[in-house]
Design an enzyme around this catalytic site. Sequence first.
Site, short mmCIF file in Angstrom:
data_model
loop_
_atom_site.label_atom_id
_atom_site.label_comp_id
_atom_site.label_asym_id
_atom_site.label_seq_id
_atom_site.Cartn_x
_atom_site.Cartn_y
_atom_site.Cartn_z
N ARG A 162 20.40 20.29 27.64
CA ARG A 162 21.81 20.19 28.25
C ARG A 162 22.49 19.06 28.43
NH1 ARG A 162 18.92 24.01 31.47
NH2 ARG A 162 18.83 26.23 30.60
N LYS A 182 34.49 14.41 20.87
CA LYS A 182 34.29 15.43 20.08
C LYS A 182 33.03 15.34 19.32
CE LYS A 182 38.90 17.16 19.26
NZ LYS A 182 39.98 17.61 18.23
N GLU A 215 43.16 7.46 8.75
CA GLU A 215 43.41 7.66 10.34
C GLU A 215 44.27 6.74 11.27
OE1 GLU A 215 42.42 10.73 11.25
OE2 GLU A 215 40.50 11.19 10.45
N LYS A 269 44.30 6.02 20.59
CA LYS A 269 43.35 7.27 20.67
C LYS A 269 42.91 7.47 22.19
CE LYS A 269 39.79 10.20 19.16
NZ LYS A 269 39.01 10.87 18.13
N GLU A 279 41.60 18.74 24.91
CA GLU A 279 42.45 19.44 23.83
C GLU A 279 43.24 20.59 24.46
OE1 GLU A 279 41.80 18.58 19.66
OE2 GLU A 279 42.88 20.55 19.34
N ARG A 318 46.47 16.59 22.99
CA ARG A 318 45.15 15.76 22.23
C ARG A 318 45.47 16.28 20.84
NH1 ARG A 318 39.04 14.49 23.19
NH2 ARG A 318 38.55 13.70 21.07
N ASN A 341 45.21 15.76 15.38
CA ASN A 341 45.14 16.51 14.21
C ASN A 341 46.06 16.54 13.10
OD1 ASN A 341 42.28 17.41 15.28
ND2 ASN A 341 43.45 18.68 16.55
N HIS A 394 45.34 17.43 9.77
CA HIS A 394 43.93 17.93 9.64
C HIS A 394 43.72 19.55 9.36
CE1 HIS A 394 43.27 13.96 11.40
NE2 HIS A 394 41.70 14.37 11.50
N HIS A 431 41.27 19.81 6.49
CA HIS A 431 39.91 20.61 6.59
C HIS A 431 40.07 21.50 5.54
CE1 HIS A 431 39.10 19.15 11.27
NE2 HIS A 431 39.02 18.26 10.32
N HIS A 481 36.58 12.77 3.96
CA HIS A 481 37.45 13.26 5.03
C HIS A 481 38.84 12.79 5.29
CE1 HIS A 481 38.56 14.85 8.87
NE2 HIS A 481 38.66 13.79 9.36
P1 NAD Z 1 30.71 9.09 6.77
O1 NAD Z 1 29.94 9.17 7.85
O2 NAD Z 1 30.13 9.96 5.76
O3 NAD Z 1 30.63 7.69 6.16
C1 NAD Z 1 31.07 7.31 4.99
C2 NAD Z 1 29.99 6.82 3.84
O4 NAD Z 1 29.96 5.15 4.34
C3 NAD Z 1 28.82 7.25 4.03
O5 NAD Z 1 28.15 7.34 2.53
C4 NAD Z 1 28.15 6.26 4.82
O6 NAD Z 1 26.51 6.39 4.72
C5 NAD Z 1 28.60 5.07 4.44
N1 NAD Z 1 28.52 4.15 5.26
C6 NAD Z 1 28.69 3.90 6.59
N2 NAD Z 1 28.76 2.74 7.45
C7 NAD Z 1 28.45 1.86 6.18
C8 NAD Z 1 28.71 0.57 6.17
N3 NAD Z 1 28.78 -0.13 7.30
N4 NAD Z 1 28.08 0.03 4.94
C9 NAD Z 1 28.18 0.64 3.93
N5 NAD Z 1 28.10 2.10 3.86
C10 NAD Z 1 28.55 2.58 5.09
O7 NAD Z 1 32.17 9.39 6.89
P2 NAD Z 1 33.39 8.75 7.72
O8 NAD Z 1 34.49 8.55 7.00
O9 NAD Z 1 32.86 7.77 8.47
O10 NAD Z 1 33.41 10.06 8.77
C11 NAD Z 1 34.04 11.39 8.60
C12 NAD Z 1 33.43 12.16 9.50
O11 NAD Z 1 33.88 12.11 10.77
C13 NAD Z 1 33.97 13.72 9.07
O12 NAD Z 1 32.77 14.59 9.17
C14 NAD Z 1 34.96 14.12 10.12
O13 NAD Z 1 34.89 15.30 10.40
C15 NAD Z 1 34.48 13.35 11.37
N6 NAD Z 1 35.41 12.97 12.32
C16 NAD Z 1 35.20 13.26 13.60
C17 NAD Z 1 36.18 12.66 14.52
C18 NAD Z 1 35.84 13.08 15.80
O14 NAD Z 1 36.86 12.97 16.70
N7 NAD Z 1 34.70 13.29 16.43
C19 NAD Z 1 37.32 12.32 14.07
C20 NAD Z 1 37.61 12.12 12.71
C21 NAD Z 1 36.52 12.07 11.69
N1 GLY Z 2 40.15 13.42 15.66
C1 GLY Z 2 40.69 14.17 16.65
C2 GLY Z 2 40.57 14.20 18.03
O1 GLY Z 2 39.44 13.10 18.35
O2 GLY Z 2 40.89 15.03 18.87
#
Ligand code: NAD
Ligand code: GLY
Length: 358
Positions: free
Chosen positions: A118, A140, A182, A224, A234, A238, A242, A245, A249, A262
């Site tokens: 939990r 998130k 972003e 942010k 949200e 907030r 998006n 997005h 998405h 992404h």
């Molecule tokens: P990712 O985590 O897939 O990383 C991108 C690539 O870079 C991967 O192949 C990873 O292994 C590689 N990588 C990571 N760090 C590295 C480094 N220092 N050196 C070499 N390679 C490295 O993708 P991302 O773009 O970081 O994140 C996208 C994800 O984040 C999506 O799933 C999206 O939905 C999510 N997201 C979440 C939020 C949130 O608020 N929680 C906000 C925006 C995006």
């Molecule tokens: N990336 C959207 C949020 O954090 O709300």
Amino acid sequence: MKTLSVSLGERSYPVYIGQGLLDDSALLTGHISGKQVFVISNDKVGPLYMDRVLALLKGYTCHSLQLPDGEKYKTLDSFETIISELLSHKTGRNATLVALGGGVIGDITGFAAACYQRGINFIQIPTTLLAQVDSSVGGKTAVNHRLGKNMIGAFHQPVAVIADTDVLDTLEDRQLRAGIAEVIKYGLIRDAAFFDWLVDNMSAILERQPEALTRAIKISCENKAAVVAEDERESGIRAILNLGHTFGHAIETAQEYSGWLHGEAVAMGMILAADLSVRLGWLDAGELARARALIDAAGLPVTLPQGISPGDLLEHMALDKKNRDGALTLILLEEIGHAVIRDGIEHELIVETLSAYS
Ligand code: NAD
Ligand code: GLY
């Protein structure tokens, strides 16, 4: 090192941004509760940075796990793998999870931390630009479902975010550009001065000049943090985070999470949102052109991928989490630096917008 705060009362936490933070043991251990630490990464980032992180944790009982790399592994299966590992090591409720990776690892690990017994302590060590400017901040957490992105998740804030800008040295250029999407988002939704600064400094960011990159990360995180502090779960404002997005998405889901990154999908989505805003008469066409030019200058997509029809995308958009009672809610622009939340937009106008970029 710069330290920002995400102000959420008793759930407030620091975001540390700077060089060499992965060598600072006190920074990490200062936020660990209990004696058990579980570091989650993937098979790309783990070999690069796991040993350095584990070396900071002398005196703790540490375990680590490396999931397969990629958005297509942001699944309930990966989530279950983490939970099974935690259970098999008899991990207690006062343990700390550390997410070492990009947004995918951050989101899955955060979700596991939200659910395990939990809810347990977790720390974000974001290693992509995208994760440093966006996903690691704000709490998130989620995994994807075949039918929709981030459809299974929870709000669960980390206790600290440690963004070491040196780790971006190993990031591929395409991934850096995806993170810039972003960054541009913050300029478009609420910070016109930052947008102008990005126009002037995009080449420096693409060349990874440390000063420009650090400033872009800091201002992004400040934006942010301010939005999250105002509306953690949200219920209103907030949602502007998006921008692009809903379209983005839909592109990712249509490509079964194996096509565009992404950030690339979000970049295209922001152009579509700006274009739709022009069609509605809310945004000046010149502002759309400026937004599109900056996204283009960052090397991000400005036309939709081949083989996906506007109808397909609209169908995926119908599953967006912002929708209420079956009606689409979109984030649109009234000017650069001012996003608005709107619903009731005619589907024909959306299809017209999508068709213009197909
Ligand atoms: P990712 O985590 O897939 O990383 C991108 C690539 O870079 C991967 O192949 C990873 O292994 C590689 N990588 C990571 N760090 C590295 C480094 N220092 N050196 C070499 N390679 C490295 O993708 P991302 O773009 O970081 O994140 C996208 C994800 O984040 C999506 O799933 C999206 O939905 C999510 N997201 C979440 C939020 C949130 O608020 N929680 C906000 C925006 C995006
Ligand atoms: N990336 C959207 C949020 O954090 O709300």
